[in-house]
Design an enzyme around this catalytic site. Structure first.
Site, PDB file in Angstrom:
ATOM      1  N   ASP A 299     -18.730   1.002  18.076  1.00 17.65           N
ATOM      2  CA  ASP A 299     -17.304   1.310  18.149  1.00 17.65           C
ATOM      3  C   ASP A 299     -17.130   2.456  19.159  1.00 17.65           C
ATOM      4  O   ASP A 299     -18.095   3.047  19.651  1.00 17.65           O
ATOM      5  CB  ASP A 299     -16.727   1.660  16.768  1.00 17.65           C
ATOM      6  CG  ASP A 299     -15.213   1.430  16.715  1.00 17.65           C
ATOM      7  OD1 ASP A 299     -14.576   1.390  17.789  1.00 17.65           O
ATOM      8  OD2 ASP A 299     -14.658   1.294  15.621  1.00 17.65           O
TER       9      ASP A 299
HETATM   10  C1  NOJ Z   1     -11.682   1.910  17.673  1.00 19.84           C
HETATM   11  C2  NOJ Z   1     -11.475   0.923  16.569  1.00 19.84           C
HETATM   12  O1  NOJ Z   1     -12.148   1.349  15.402  1.00 19.84           O
HETATM   13  C3  NOJ Z   1     -11.942  -0.479  16.911  1.00 19.84           C
HETATM   14  O2  NOJ Z   1     -11.552  -1.344  15.891  1.00 19.84           O
HETATM   15  C4  NOJ Z   1     -11.405  -0.914  18.237  1.00 19.84           C
HETATM   16  O3  NOJ Z   1     -11.850  -2.212  18.536  1.00 19.84           O
HETATM   17  C5  NOJ Z   1     -11.867   0.069  19.299  1.00 19.84           C
HETATM   18  N1  NOJ Z   1     -11.356   1.388  18.983  1.00 19.84           N
HETATM   19  C6  NOJ Z   1     -11.414  -0.333  20.708  1.00 19.84           C
HETATM   20  O4  NOJ Z   1     -10.061  -0.193  20.850  1.00 19.84           O
END
Ligand code: NOJ
Length: 772
Positions: A299
């Site tokens: 993430d």
């Molecule tokens: C953080 C989020 O937790 C995740 O779900 C998302 O895909 C990413 N950012 C990218 O935007």
């Protein structure tokens, strides 16, 4: 030229050890390589890997932000292009557009040594331009077919905008509604969650990933992000191994077995081990036991955050931990970009993990067919044609109507009898809040595209005087508009009151310590209901709310979540009876925040919950033992009768199937929907089993008087109990079956015996029940 370079690439790797050929081809290669190699890459990832330098390999694992989620492409400046030319980027997120991304892809393919195409990614969660209901609302359809259809459209639009990859579906199970991200998932249940996960994978990835209208799906956030302590986003998950395997992991397993191309690790840790460095979970369970050979992406900045977690001393340590755990791509932390080389120099054993990671990234690109045609996602004419196409809008309207849950209709106000209706008051700021209709993660959804509830009702009620009064804004304590709203309600034949949460109260980093209605919304409801006039209350929210007062005082309650671009048309369709409501809650609505976390699938305890307060039992003194609205609850415009339960066998052995059949009949006066639900219980097992577990569901629409036979086919592994080390055990003995209209409305019961005990390896809730 493309094919010549491929030919050269493959010869180049076969000639080792044959000296005269080496000289000849070496000459040929030298003559052509600077042009050919910089033009097109080999199509075979393994061959390509052998030609890559260490820096080029590391570059493939780097995902950079090409913009921000609200300013796409905004970071694609000259410095960024220089990085691409130097082969230091494998992928971009927060980018979009067939034309700008074609140019970026051209730089990668034509101006780098090996010409490896980039992967373009975005959070396309519930639609790209055509925004559908938020995922929690889609789960309320209890219709995987519906879910697959909208994911398909999302992929058609996103791929036309140059995107190869979405960070969806989020399959995290959530039993604590304080957690803001509950809006992004399918609710509290692993079996329903697994069904919705499979549907989204099929929708996003289509039949063949090499088709230009399919995109890579990402199952996220592996493995127990939804179990964040206290519902605080990013917080630790303090859960048992059994809870991890029985509750949180089944939707991931289902998605992997459906062919999900990529998985994202969770930000949080389980018992102190952040998922992003959890080798036991990623390498041993996911890769070795589940045989997942797709790409794992961290993430956002999560590899760097291993330092803040307190498991990595510095960035190269974090790089080593993540790579060892088998995280292939680093989302924006630039830890792999800047610090992995140092880690590899310190520990050359990491080289083998690096090669594996690079191969997985290259294979993802190959699956999409990008080596054959890197520009297939960049057709501007297709982009212009598909966005918000009429067929996509109609699908959004159907999906939105099917997501609506009729919670209460005790005065039979619904469907609205429009014959005597002259005036309607639409009260509530949310009824005209187009942004809230789009919900969290709206990709390229636009406010201007939304038919809000006020618009929808006006359009559906020609000749009726439909007026709006905001009353109170859900974001503030300002109640100054309530008097005007009450006056309007008094003057109108009917009031449609829309209250709930502004969209920005749910989603990432949007956890709340209390799930009661925002105070201004409750006061508005109290004042409007006090008029004594007929009131239909619509709820708009991204999480379950504690609605004790409202549920007791409002005769008519409709859950409308955040329904997307066709929210208002769908609400009008349902209120006016054009479409019967048939959604069911994918998560329970408790009496109070203090009841959380909560689930219908609780274990009984040695002192099962008892309504009698003189008995010491597993409950709160000050709350009823059942929620306000149960998991699976939802009404329609006619009641249904469940009858004639039959089962194919009283005993079930390994390899056999138990067929359970019954008849569903619409016994009311209107066309209506029902979702038949099958629950099971293992009353005596080696570990205490939940009082109910969902193992089948089927949504039907029937005319008055019509009936349909529903059949669920079950296999013994669907009753297995988690054992240890990722293994499961089918235990012989009695299993109880319960069929009904919700987890608290069981109409038919039966039982059978599992004849054999044996080990198995599939999470029980991840197994699909064949339904006819
Ligand atoms: C953080 C989020 O937790 C995740 O779900 C998302 O895909 C990413 N950012 C990218 O935007």
């Amino acid at each position: 030229m493309r094919y010549m370079s491929i030919w050269i690439g493959s010869l180049g790797c076969k000639m080792t050890g044959v000296s005269w050929r080496a000289i000849f081809f070496g000459f040929l290669l030298t003559a052509l390589s600077s042009f050919a190699e910089s033009t097109i890459a080999a199509t075979d990832p393994d061959a390509l890997l052998r030609r890559m330098t260490l820096d080029e390999k590391i570059g493939q694992l780097v995902q950079r932000a090409g913009g921000r989620s609200k300013a796409l492409n905004s970071r694609l400046n000259e410095d960024e292009l220089a990085r691409v030319r130097a082969s230091r980027v494998g992928s971009y997120l927060h980018v979009a557009g067939a034309v700008p991304l074609r140019e970026l892809q051209r730089v990668a393919v034509e101006e780098t040594r090996l010409g490896i195409p980039l992967l373009f990614a975005m959070d396309v969660v519930h639609g790209y331009r055509t925004i559908f209901p938020v995922p929690l609302a889609m789960a309320a359809t209890w219709s995987p077919t519906q879910q697959e259809a909208v994911a398909r459209i999302a992929a058609i639009e996103a791929s036309a905008a140059g995107l190869h990859w979405t960070f969806a579906p989020m399959v995290d199970i959530a039993r604590d509604a304080r957690w803001g991200r509950i809006v992004e998932g399918a609710g509290e249940d692993p079996f329903l969650g697994a069904a919705m996960a499979r549907a989204q994978i099929r929708g996003f990835q289509g039949n063949r990933l090499s088709d230009a209208d399919t995109i890579l799906a990402t199952v996220k956030h592996f493995g127990a992000y939804g179990a964040a302590s206290g519902g605080r986003d990013y917080d630790t998950a303090e859960i048992s191994e059994r809870a991890l395997h029985e509750i949180y992991l089944p939707p991931f397993h289902a998605a992997v077995k459906t062919g999900a191309a990529t998985i994202m690790t969770a930000f949080n840790d389980i018992g102190g081990i952040p998922t992003t460095s959890n080798s036991a979970l990623l390498r041993t369970l996911l890769r070795e036991q589940w045989a997942f050979d797709g790409m794992i992406v961290s993430d956002w900045n999560a590899i760097n955050e291993l330092i803040a977690h307190g498991v990595a001393e510095h960035r190269s340590h974090a790089a080593a931990l993540a790579l060892t755990a088998s995280v292939d791509m680093d989302m924006v932390a630039d830890v792999y970009a800047n610090d992995l080389k140092q880690a590899i120099e310190a520990d050359p054993r990491l080289m083998q993990y690096l090669d594996q990671a690079v191969l997985r990234v290259l294979r993802a690109k190959a699956k999409l067919g990008l080596f054959e045609d890197p520009f297939k996602y960049h057709d501007a004419a297709r982009e212009a044609a598909v966005m918000l196409a009429p067929a996509h809008r109609s699908a959004a309207r159907i999906a939105a109507a099917r997501s609506i849950v009729l919670l209460k209709n005790s005065a039979d106000l619904l469907p609205i009898d429009r014959t005597k209706l002259k005036s309607v008051a639409v009260v509530g700021a949310l009824a005209v809040d187009n942004l809230s209709a789009l919900g969290s993660w709206r990709a390229q959804g636009r406010e201007a595209d939304v038919v809000n509830v006020f618009d929808g009702l006006r359009a559906a009620l020609p000749g009726v005087d439909v007026r709006h009064a905001a009353g109170a804004d859900p974001r503030s304590a300002d109640e100054s508009g309530i008097d005007a709203a009450v006056t309007l309600a008094r003057q109108s034949d009917l009031t449609i009151l829309m209250i709930g949460e502004h969209f920005d109260l749910s989603g990432e980093a949007r956890s709340r310590s209390a799930i009661e209605l925002p105070s201004s919304q409750l006061v508005l409801a109290q004042r409007i209901l006090a008029t004594g006039k007929p009131v239909v209350v619509l709820l708009a929210n991204g999480r379950p709310l504690a609605l004790t007062w409202l549920a007791a005082h409002a005769s008519t309650l409709v859950e409308t979540w955040m329904l997307g671009v066709e929210a208002g048309s769908a609400v009008a369709d349902v209120l006016l009876g054009k479409t019967a409501p048939g959604g069911k809650l994918p998560v329970q609505f408790p009496h109070a925040t203090g009841a959380l976390p909560a689930s219908y699938a609780a274990r009984p305890s040695g002192r099962p919950a008892d309504p009698d307060l003189t008995k010491d039992s597993v409950r709160y003194l000050d709350l009823p033992i059942t929620p306000v609205f149960a998991f699976g609850h939802g009404l329609s415009y006619s009641p249904f009768e469940f009858s004639g339960l039959e089962q194919s066998t009283a005993t079930l052995k390994r390899g056999q199937v138990l067929s359970v059949r019954f008849t569903l009949k619409n016994i009311g006066k209107l066309r209506a929907d029902e979702v038949a639900q099958l629950y099971v219980r293992d009353p005596v097992a080696s570990s205490a089993r939940p009082v109910l577990e969902l193992r089948g569901f089927h949504r039907v629409t029937l005319d008055p008087g019509a009936q349909q036979i529903v059949q669920f086919d079950l296999q013994p592994e669907q009753f297995a109990v988690y054992a240890e080390h990722g293994q499961w055990q089918v235990e012989s003995g009695r299993i109880e079956l319960m069929i009904g209209s919700s987890s608290q409305d069981i109409r038919l019961r039966s039982h059978f015996n599992l004849q054999e005990s044996y080990a198995t390896s599939t999470p029980a809730a991840a197994i699909e029940t064949v339904t006819r």
